[in-house]
Design a protein around this motif. Structure first.
Motif, PDB file in Angstrom:
ATOM      1  N   PRO A   1     -43.989  82.064  15.925  1.00  0.00           N
ATOM      2  CA  PRO A   1     -45.066  82.369  14.984  1.00  0.00           C
ATOM      3  C   PRO A   1     -44.519  82.766  13.600  1.00  0.00           C
ATOM      4  CG  PRO A   1     -45.597  83.302  17.108  1.00  0.00           C
ATOM      5  CD  PRO A   1     -44.202  82.721  17.222  1.00  0.00           C
ATOM      6  N   GLY A   2     -45.104  82.211  12.540  1.00  0.00           N
ATOM      7  CA  GLY A   2     -44.685  82.524  11.175  1.00  0.00           C
ATOM      8  C   GLY A   2     -43.717  81.510  10.585  1.00  0.00           C
ATOM      9  N   THR A   3     -43.254  80.564  11.385  1.00  0.00           N
ATOM     10  CA  THR A   3     -42.306  79.582  10.851  1.00  0.00           C
ATOM     11  C   THR A   3     -43.002  78.525   9.986  1.00  0.00           C
ATOM     12  OG1 THR A   3     -42.400  78.444  12.985  1.00  0.00           O
ATOM     13  CG2 THR A   3     -40.482  79.836  12.588  1.00  0.00           C
ATOM     14  N   GLY A   4     -44.338  78.525   9.983  1.00  0.00           N
ATOM     15  CA  GLY A   4     -45.056  77.649   9.049  1.00  0.00           C
ATOM     16  C   GLY A   4     -45.739  76.440   9.669  1.00  0.00           C
ATOM     17  N   LYS A   5     -45.878  76.437  10.974  1.00  0.00           N
ATOM     18  CA  LYS A   5     -46.451  75.271  11.659  1.00  0.00           C
ATOM     19  C   LYS A   5     -47.829  74.891  11.123  1.00  0.00           C
ATOM     20  CE  LYS A   5     -46.219  77.483  15.567  1.00  0.00           C
ATOM     21  NZ  LYS A   5     -45.533  78.721  15.125  1.00  0.00           N
ATOM     22  N   THR A   6     -48.737  75.870  11.058  1.00  0.00           N
ATOM     23  CA  THR A   6     -50.114  75.560  10.677  1.00  0.00           C
ATOM     24  C   THR A   6     -50.194  75.156   9.206  1.00  0.00           C
ATOM     25  OG1 THR A   6     -50.925  77.039  12.392  1.00  0.00           O
ATOM     26  CG2 THR A   6     -52.479  76.469  10.659  1.00  0.00           C
ATOM     27  N   SER A   7     -49.425  75.828   8.338  1.00  0.00           N
ATOM     28  CA  SER A   7     -49.420  75.471   6.913  1.00  0.00           C
ATOM     29  C   SER A   7     -48.929  74.039   6.736  1.00  0.00           C
ATOM     30  CB  SER A   7     -48.488  76.387   6.118  1.00  0.00           C
ATOM     31  OG  SER A   7     -48.768  77.725   6.370  1.00  0.00           O
TER      32      SER A   7
ATOM     33  N   ARG B   1     -42.955  87.500   6.516  1.00  0.00           N
ATOM     34  CA  ARG B   1     -44.190  86.751   6.746  1.00  0.00           C
ATOM     35  C   ARG B   1     -45.074  87.424   7.783  1.00  0.00           C
ATOM     36  NH1 ARG B   1     -42.187  80.687   7.141  1.00  0.00           N
ATOM     37  NH2 ARG B   1     -41.121  80.530   5.151  1.00  0.00           N
TER      38      ARG B   1
ATOM     39  N   ARG C   1     -48.848  89.374   7.599  1.00  0.00           N
ATOM     40  CA  ARG C   1     -49.948  89.071   8.502  1.00  0.00           C
ATOM     41  C   ARG C   1     -50.421  90.305   9.254  1.00  0.00           C
ATOM     42  NH1 ARG C   1     -48.654  84.096  12.486  1.00  0.00           N
ATOM     43  NH2 ARG C   1     -48.470  82.539  10.872  1.00  0.00           N
TER      44      ARG C   1
ATOM     45  N   GLN D   1     -37.029  76.336   2.223  1.00  0.00           N
ATOM     46  CA  GLN D   1     -37.892  75.210   1.853  1.00  0.00           C
ATOM     47  C   GLN D   1     -39.312  75.651   1.524  1.00  0.00           C
ATOM     48  OE1 GLN D   1     -37.857  72.309   5.001  1.00  0.00           O
ATOM     49  NE2 GLN D   1     -36.011  71.345   4.223  1.00  0.00           N
ATOM     50  N   THR D   2     -39.973  74.844   0.709  1.00  0.00           N
ATOM     51  CA  THR D   2     -41.407  75.052   0.493  1.00  0.00           C
ATOM     52  C   THR D   2     -42.154  74.317   1.618  1.00  0.00           C
ATOM     53  OG1 THR D   2     -41.614  73.056  -0.817  1.00  0.00           O
ATOM     54  CG2 THR D   2     -41.086  75.084  -2.015  1.00  0.00           C
ATOM     55  N   ILE D   3     -43.441  74.600   1.716  1.00  0.00           N
ATOM     56  CA  ILE D   3     -44.274  73.899   2.700  1.00  0.00           C
ATOM     57  C   ILE D   3     -44.214  72.392   2.423  1.00  0.00           C
ATOM     58  CG2 ILE D   3     -46.678  73.613   3.480  1.00  0.00           C
ATOM     59  CD1 ILE D   3     -47.016  76.650   2.821  1.00  0.00           C
TER      60      ILE D   3
HETATM   61  P1  ADP Z   1     -47.341  79.466  12.049  1.00  0.00           P
HETATM   62  O1  ADP Z   1     -48.469  78.504  12.234  1.00  0.00           O
HETATM   63  O2  ADP Z   1     -45.995  78.888  12.401  1.00  0.00           O
HETATM   64  O3  ADP Z   1     -47.549  80.788  12.712  1.00  0.00           O
HETATM   65  P2  ADP Z   1     -48.356  79.732   9.363  1.00  0.00           P
HETATM   66  O4  ADP Z   1     -48.311  78.441   8.651  1.00  0.00           O
HETATM   67  O5  ADP Z   1     -49.661  80.165   9.935  1.00  0.00           O
HETATM   68  O6  ADP Z   1     -47.203  79.757  10.486  1.00  0.00           O
HETATM   69  O7  ADP Z   1     -47.864  80.926   8.444  1.00  0.00           O
HETATM   70  C1  ADP Z   1     -46.779  80.854   7.626  1.00  0.00           C
HETATM   71  C2  ADP Z   1     -47.021  81.816   6.490  1.00  0.00           C
HETATM   72  O8  ADP Z   1     -45.882  81.853   5.664  1.00  0.00           O
HETATM   73  C3  ADP Z   1     -48.186  81.373   5.633  1.00  0.00           C
HETATM   74  O9  ADP Z   1     -48.853  82.507   5.159  1.00  0.00           O
HETATM   75  C4  ADP Z   1     -47.498  80.634   4.485  1.00  0.00           C
HETATM   76  O10 ADP Z   1     -48.240  80.664   3.315  1.00  0.00           O
HETATM   77  C5  ADP Z   1     -46.225  81.449   4.341  1.00  0.00           C
HETATM   78  N1  ADP Z   1     -45.113  80.667   3.786  1.00  0.00           N
HETATM   79  C6  ADP Z   1     -44.424  81.025   2.697  1.00  0.00           C
HETATM   80  N2  ADP Z   1     -43.457  80.151   2.430  1.00  0.00           N
HETATM   81  C7  ADP Z   1     -43.524  79.211   3.382  1.00  0.00           C
HETATM   82  C8  ADP Z   1     -42.750  78.033   3.636  1.00  0.00           C
HETATM   83  N3  ADP Z   1     -41.743  77.647   2.892  1.00  0.00           N
HETATM   84  N4  ADP Z   1     -43.068  77.293   4.717  1.00  0.00           N
HETATM   85  C9  ADP Z   1     -44.087  77.690   5.522  1.00  0.00           C
HETATM   86  N5  ADP Z   1     -44.833  78.798   5.330  1.00  0.00           N
HETATM   87  C10 ADP Z   1     -44.564  79.549   4.249  1.00  0.00           C
END
Ligand code: ADP
Ligand code: MN
Length: 183
Positions: free
Chosen positions: A9-15, A100, A104, A142-144
């Protein structure tokens, strides 16, 4: 083709899945939401404030939801490697992950549990054990957008059966947080 995006969780999957849907129009299933909406769990773990999903039923629902019109269905969840045979594991350094998860408002014990899971490569190990094809992306710097581009590169290689090069580029085991986390 069903492709899981997994990771702590927090690695950015959903974003990243959201960005991919926007950029490429791929069909995305947000598995955690599906599990909650359709109550596809067998237990509620009140101590850890989460649900225990019934993975057989979840898998069946995912297969029913796959949209034959899209060449790719992306499964977004830290559980996606239980279902998909092709998975992309997102990795983030524990330091950055802490920031991150704090944003949350996760409680400290849940943060610690997730940082340890990330440092011990738990999801990567499970993926390598259970899935046919595993790609690992270090998203720390990395950025999203960058991560979405990397995933598009992997997906287009898979769709044209030319995934040997990307397999080498995103080979599992390239990330190691143990030195910074456990020292
Ligand atoms: P997951 O689904 O893996 O739990 P989320 O996408 O829900 O992760 O959350 C990732 C959080 O980190 C978001 O609030 C997003 O805006 C933030 N974030 C900041 N930088 C990045 C990045 N480089 N890649 C992915 N998320 C990022
Ligand atoms: Mn998510």
């Amino acid at each position: 083709m069903l492709v899981g995006i997994t990771g702590t969780p927090g690695t950015g999957k959903t974003s990243v899945a959201g960005q991919l849907k926007k950029r490429s129009g791929y069909h995305v299933i947000h598995l955690n939401e599906l599990i909650k909406e359709e109550k596809l769990y067998s237990e509620v773990d009140t101590e850890r404030d989460c649900v225990v999903a019934d993975m057989d039923i979840v898998e069946q629902r995912v297969m029913e939801k796959i949209d034959g019109l899209s060449p790719v269905t992306i499964l977004d969840s830290h559980l996606s490697h239980h279902i998909a045979d092709i998975v992309i594991v997102l990795r983030t350094s524990p330091d950055k992950l802490r920031e991150r998860l704090q944003q949350r408002n996760y409680p400290e014990n849940k943060i610690q549990e997730n940082l340890e899971a990330e440092a011990l490569d738990i999801i990567l190990f499970e993926s390598v054990e259970w899935c046919d094809k595993v790609f690992e992306i270090n998203t720390t710097e990395q950025t999203i957008e960058d991560t979405s581009v990397a995933i598009e590169e992997i997906l287009s290689a898979l769709l044209t059966d030319r995934d040997e090069q990307v397999a080498a580029k995103y080979k599992p085991g390239s990330v190691d947080w143990s030195e910074t986390f456990f020292s």
